[in-house]
Design a protein around this motif. Structure first.
Motif, PDB file in Angstrom:
ATOM      1  N   ASN A 273       0.860  -1.140   0.130  1.00 62.32           N
ATOM      2  CA  ASN A 273       0.018   0.110  -0.155  1.00 62.32           C
ATOM      3  C   ASN A 273       0.909   1.295   0.106  1.00 62.32           C
ATOM      4  O   ASN A 273       0.530   2.381  -0.744  1.00 62.32           O
ATOM      5  N   THR A 274       1.933   1.111   0.752  1.00 62.96           N
ATOM      6  CA  THR A 274       2.840   2.277   0.795  1.00 62.96           C
ATOM      7  C   THR A 274       3.306   2.716  -0.609  1.00 62.96           C
ATOM      8  O   THR A 274       3.329   4.027  -1.123  1.00 62.96           O
ATOM      9  N   PHE A 275       4.044   1.800  -1.334  1.00 60.73           N
ATOM     10  CA  PHE A 275       4.780   2.313  -2.735  1.00 60.73           C
ATOM     11  C   PHE A 275       3.666   2.407  -3.910  1.00 60.73           C
ATOM     12  O   PHE A 275       3.674   3.331  -4.598  1.00 60.73           O
ATOM     13  N   LEU A 276       2.241   1.911  -3.646  1.00 59.09           N
ATOM     14  CA  LEU A 276       1.304   2.095  -4.591  1.00 59.09           C
ATOM     15  C   LEU A 276       0.681   3.368  -4.325  1.00 59.09           C
ATOM     16  O   LEU A 276       0.542   4.176  -5.362  1.00 59.09           O
ATOM     17  N   ALA A 277       0.539   3.952  -3.150  1.00 56.51           N
ATOM     18  CA  ALA A 277      -0.164   5.157  -2.973  1.00 56.51           C
ATOM     19  C   ALA A 277       1.013   6.394  -3.462  1.00 56.51           C
ATOM     20  O   ALA A 277       0.520   7.361  -3.946  1.00 56.51           O
ATOM     21  N   GLY A 278       2.146   5.986  -3.163  1.00 56.22           N
ATOM     22  CA  GLY A 278       3.276   7.086  -3.586  1.00 56.22           C
ATOM     23  C   GLY A 278       3.110   7.022  -5.244  1.00 56.22           C
ATOM     24  O   GLY A 278       3.217   8.272  -5.620  1.00 56.22           O
ATOM     25  N   SER A 279       3.049   5.934  -5.666  1.00 55.95           N
ATOM     26  CA  SER A 279       2.937   5.903  -7.093  1.00 55.95           C
ATOM     27  C   SER A 279       1.890   6.760  -7.854  1.00 55.95           C
ATOM     28  O   SER A 279       1.806   7.429  -8.665  1.00 55.95           O
ATOM     29  N   ALA A 280       0.624   6.618  -7.071  1.00 57.71           N
ATOM     30  CA  ALA A 280      -0.558   7.276  -7.554  1.00 57.71           C
ATOM     31  C   ALA A 280      -0.521   8.719  -7.207  1.00 57.71           C
ATOM     32  O   ALA A 280      -0.940   9.502  -8.016  1.00 57.71           O
ATOM     33  N   GLY A 281      -0.040   9.047  -6.166  1.00 60.96           N
ATOM     34  CA  GLY A 281       0.289  10.680  -5.859  1.00 60.96           C
ATOM     35  C   GLY A 281       1.059  11.292  -6.919  1.00 60.96           C
ATOM     36  O   GLY A 281       0.660  12.237  -7.272  1.00 60.96           O
TER      37      GLY A 281
END
Length: 738
Positions: A273-281
Motif C-alpha cells: 500500500n505504501t509504494f502504490l499510494a506514492g506512485s498514484a500520488g
C-alpha cells in the motif's frame, strides 16, 4: 543480541528439546513455545530497529529535497538546519518529550512519567528509538516551508518547542497506551476511537500546522509576490530535490512498516500500500502540473509521491491495494490543488510542505473512515460514526497546533525577531548566518576587489566541475589575454576614457547654466568623481519656476545615465506645468520601466509661484528639505519610496506641501552635505547642516551656498595626491529665498 548469539541460542534450545523429547514430551513442547516467543520478540525488535534506521534516512531525504528546492545562496543554511533539528529534537524528546507523550496520562491530555527516559528492557529501548525518529520527522517538516528568511537560532527555538511540547501532546492524545496492555489507549482521542496508524495527522499535519503558523508570522520571501504577480524562484538543484523525494519514498517503508510494531503478516500489505499510494500520488500530481503549468512541472512531480505517501500513512494497514491507489491519487490531487491555492492567497511555502503534509495528511486521516476495514481495526462502529470521530481529531489537532504555535512564536517574535533582515536575506543565509561561502560568492569577491583596487592580476577560483568554476576559468583566460597584450589594454583604457569624457561633457551640458531672472533661486553641484550621480535643475515659466534636486543611487556611468534620463523627464513634465507630486508620479513609473535593477532616485521637486509667493513641494525618498524663517527650521520629509523602486498606483502616493516663502529660505541638498565630516571627523547630520547654514548666513543666497561648499571641500575632502583632494560623495545644494 547479534545474529551469531541468536543462532547459538536457537541451537542450545533445540538441543534441549531433542534431549527432553524422549523423556518429557510436554516439557519439550513448552520449551518450543518459549523458543518461538524468543524468536518472535527478537525478530520484532530487529524489524523495529531496521525501520527506525530507514526513518532516520528520511532526514537525508528532507535535506536533499529542501536544499535542492531552495536558492543556492541559502542551500547550506537549509542543509545545516536539517542536521541540527535531528539532534535537538531527539535530545528534547529523550529529556521530556517521551514522558509527555507516553508517560502516565493526566486526564488523557499529557503524560507525567519517564522524564530523562532510561530502561534496560530491549523492547522498550527499540520502541523509544523508533519514536525518536518520528519526532525528528515532524520537526524537520517546518524547515523547508520557512526556508530562506528565518534565522538559524529562530529555527532552533521552533524545533525545541515543536519536538518538546506540541508534537508530544498530540502524540499522547492519539497514541498513548498502557504498556502492560498495549490495546488499551490512555489519550482522549485514542479512547474516542480516533485512528491514525502511522501519523498522517500526528506527525505530518502537526508539522504542517506549525509551518503554516510561522509562515504567517514571518511573511513571504522578499519579491515572491509583487504587484499582484507571483515571481518564481529557481531552486539550486532540482535533481538533488528529486533524489530527496526518492530517499523519502524509500524511508517510508520503515515509517509505515515500523508503526506496526512487529514483524507479522500485516507487513507485506503495509509495504504494498505504501509504494502504490506514492506512485498514484506522483501520477495525479504530475497530471495536475501539466494542466496548470502546461508542462511537466518539477514541483508537482517531486511533491506528488510524498503527498501520496502522507495520505496512506493513516490507513496503510487497513485498506486493500486498490483502495491505497485511490487514496494516494486523491492525496496527489489535494496537494497539487493546495500548491495552487497557496500561490493565489500569497502564502510562500518554499517546498510545498503545507500542501503535502497538512492538506494531504488531513485527507489521509479522513480516508481511514471512508476506505478502512473497521473490523480489522477492532472498531465496532459504522463508517459514518468513524468519520465523525476522525473529523473531531482533525479539528482538535489542527486547532491546538496552529493556535499554540501562533501564540508562542508570535510572542517570541515580539521580543526576538525570528526573521533575518532584508539585507541578510538579499545576501543569502549561507553567508549572513554561517559565513559559509560558495564558489559564486568567491568569484564575486574577486571581481569586486578588482573593481575597487584596479589590481587585475587577481584571479578567480577555478573549479571545472561547477558552472561558476567554468565561468571563472573563462574569465581568467580573458584577464590573461588582457595582461599579455599591452596594446589591447591601452585601447581598452583609451576607449573607456573617451566614453567617460563624453559622459562628463553631456552631464555638464545638462546642468543649468542660464541665469534665472525674477526668481530668487541658486544651485551648485560638485562631483566626487568624474561623473556625478546628483543633479539639480530649474525650469522657468513667466509666473512660476519649477526646481528639482535628485540623487541617483551609486556612482559612475550608470548613475550618470539614469541622471540624464531623470533630468529629461523633469523637463518634460515641468514644461507642461504638472504639479510636483504629479511629476514624481510620472517620473517614478517611467524610471521603474527603464532603470537597471537596484538603481533608484531620491528626489525633491518643487514649484515657486511668483504671484502668490507660495512654494509647492514634494519629497520622494529624499532627505528632508529645510525651510528657514526667523532662524527657525521646518523639515519637509519624504512620504514615499524613492523613484524607480516600485510602480506607483496613483499620485496619492506622493504628498505635496504648500507654504509661503516670505522672507524665509528653502534649502534642499544631497547626502554629500548631511553626511560630510566636521573638523572632528563626525558626520554633520541634519542638525549639523542647520548649524552650518546659520554660520554662513548671508544676504546673498549665492554667496551663502558657495561659502558652505568651500567649507565642506576644505574640511571633508580626502587627499588623493599631493595636489588633489576629492569629496567622499557628490555635493549638490539648491536654495530658494530672497
Amino acid at each position: 543480541m547479534t545474529v551469531a548469539e541468536l543462532q547459538a541460542l536457537v541451537f542450545k534450545l533445540q538441543s534441549k528439546i531433542d534431549q527432553l523429547e524422549l523423556t518429557n514430551k510436554g516439557a519439550a513442547k513448552s520449551l518450543e513455545f518459549r523458543l518461538e516467543a524468543v524468536l518472535q520478540a527478537n525478530l520484532d525488535t530487529f524489524w523495529l530497529l531496521i525501520c527506525a534506521i530507514l526513518v532516520f534516512l528520511m532526514q537525508g531525504g528532507f535535506m536533499c529535497l529542501e536544499s535542492g528546492l531552495s536558492r543556492g545562496k541559502n542551500s547550506i543554511n537549509v542543509a545545516l538546519k536539517n542536521v541540527t533539528d535531528f539532534g535537538i529534537s531527539v535530545a528534547t524528546f529523550w529529556a521530556f518529550g517521551f514522558a509527555i507523550m507516553y508517560g502516565t496520562s493526566v486526564s488523557g491530555l499529557f503524560g507525567s512519567k519517564f522524564f530523562f527516559f532510561t530502561t534496560k528492557v530491549g523492547g522498550y529501548q527499540s520502541f523509544f528509538v523508533f519514536q525518536a525518529m518520528f519526532v525528528a520527522t515532524a520537526a524537520t517538516i517546518v524547515s523547508g516551508a520557512v526556508a530562506e528568511r528565518l534565522k538559524f537560532f529562530s529555527y532552533v527555538i521552533i524545533t525545541f518547542v515543536t519536538s518538546g511540547l506540541i508534537y508530544p501532546i498530540i502524540g499522547h492524545w492519539v497514541w498513548s497506551l498502557n504498556f502492560s496492555n498495549p490495546d488499551i489507549k490512555t489519550g482522549w482521542l485514542g479512547k474516542l476511537g480516533f485512528i491514525d496508524f502511522a501519523g498522517s495527522s500526528v506527525v505530518h499535519s502537526v508539522g504542517g500546522w506549525v509551518a503554516l503558523a510561522i509562515i504567517l508570522i514571518i511573511g513571504n520571501r522578499t519579491g515572491r509576490f509583487r504587484d499582484g504577480r507571483k515571481k518564481s524562484f529557481q531552486g539550486s538543484n532540482t535533481p538533488l530535490a528529486a533524489l530527496g523525494a526518492l530517499i523519502l519514498w524509500f524511508g517510508w517503508f520503515g515509517f509505515n512498516g515500523g508503526a506496526n510494531g512487529a514483524m507479522d503478516l500485516r507487513i507485506p500489505l503495509i509495504l504494498i500500500n505504501t509504494f502504490l499510494a506514492g506512485s498514484a500520488g506522483l501520477i495525479l500530481s504530475s497530471i495536475m502540473g501539466v494542466y496548470v503549468m502546461k508542462k511537466p512541472e518539477p514541483m508537482f512531480m517531486i511533491t506528488g509521491p510524498i503527498a501520496g505517501l502522507v495520505s496512506i500513512t493513516a490507513s496503510c494497514a487497513y485498506v486493500a491495494p486498490a483502495e491505497a491507489i485511490i487514496i494516494g491519487a486523491i492525496g496527489g490531487f489535494v496537494s497539487g490543488s493546495a500548491i495552487v491555492l497557496l500561490d493565489k492567497i500569497k502564502i510562500d511555502d518554499v517546498v510545498g510542505a503545507v500542501p503535502v503534509h497538512l492538506f494531504a495528511g488531513t485527507w489521509g486521516t479522513i480516508s481511514v473512515a471512508i476506505f478502512g476495514d473497521l473490523e480489522a481495526m477492532g472498531i465496532d462502529k459504522t463508517p459514518t460514526e468513524q468519520l465523525y470521530i476522525q473529523l473531531i481529531g482533525i479539528v482538535s489537532i489542527g486547532a491546538f497546533c496552529f493556535i499554540a504555535a501562533f501564540l508562542i512564536f508570535f510572542t517570541i517574535n515580539s521580543f526576538y525577531k525570528l526573521r533575518v533582515s532584508k539585507i541578510e536575506e538579499d545576501l543569502g543565509l549561507n553567508i549572513s548566518e554561517h559565513n559559509a561561502s560558495t564558489d559564486t560568492h568567491e568569484l564575486l569577491k574577486v571581481l569586486e576587489k578588482q573593481q575597487s583596487t584596479d589590481d587585475f592580476t587577481l584571479r578567480a577560483p577555478q573549479d571545472p566541475f561547477t558552472d561558476t568554476g567554468i565561468i571563472a576559468t573563462q574569465y581568467n583566460n580573458v584577464m590573461d589575454r588582457l595582461e599579455q597584450s599591452e596594446k589591447q589594454k591601452n585601447i581598452w583604457k583609451s576607449r573607456v576614457s573617451r566614453e567617460i569624457k563624453l559622459a562628463i561633457d553631456v552631464q555638464k551640458q545638462l546642468m543649468p547654466k542660464r541665469s534665472i531672472k525674477n526668481f530668487p533661486v541658486e544651485g551648485l553641484n560638485i562631483a566626487a568623481t568624474e561623473i556625478s550621480g546628483d543633479f539639480y535643475d530649474f525650469y522657468p515659466h513667466n509666473d512660476c519656476i519649477y526646481f528639482t534636486l535628485c540623487d541617483v543611487s551609486g556612482k559612475g556611468v550608470n548613475a550618470g545615465m539614469v541622471m540624464a534620463r531623470a533630468i529629461t523627464l523633469f523637463k518634460i513634465f515641468s514644461k507642461n506645468k504638472y504639479k510636483p507630486n504629479e511629476i514624481h508620479f510620472e517620473m517614478n513609473n517611467e524610471l521603474y520601466e527603464t532603470n537597471p535593477r537596484g538603481v533608484y532616485v531620491t528626489s525633491v521637486v518643487g514649484c515657486y509661484m511668483l504671484k502668490n509667493d507660495t512654494i509647492e513641494l514634494s519629497n520622494a525618498g529624499h532627505i528632508p528639505a529645510l525651510f528657514k524663517e526667523n532662524n527657525k527650521f521646518t523639515e519637509y520629509s519624504s512620504s514615499s519610496l524613492p523613484l524607480g523602486v516600485k510602480r506607483a498606483a496613483s499620485i496619492d502616493n506622493y504628498k505635496i506641501d504648500k507654504f509661503k516663502l516670505g522672507q524665509g529660505r528653502l534649502y534642499s541638498f544631497t547626502d554629500g552635505f548631511s553626511e560630510c565630516r566636521d573638523e572632528l571627523g563626525n558626520e554633520l547630520g541634519i542638525e549639523g547642516v542647520k548649524k552650518l547654514i546659520n554660520e554662513f548666513s548671508n544676504s546673498s543666497l549665492k554667496k551663502e551656498i558657495n561659502q558652505i561648499a568651500k567649507h565642506i571641500e576644505t574640511n571633508s575632502a580626502k587627499k588623493v595626491s599631493s595636489v588633489e583632494k576629492i569629496l567622499e560623495d557628490d555635493l549638490t545644494i539648491i536654495g530658494i529665498g530672497k
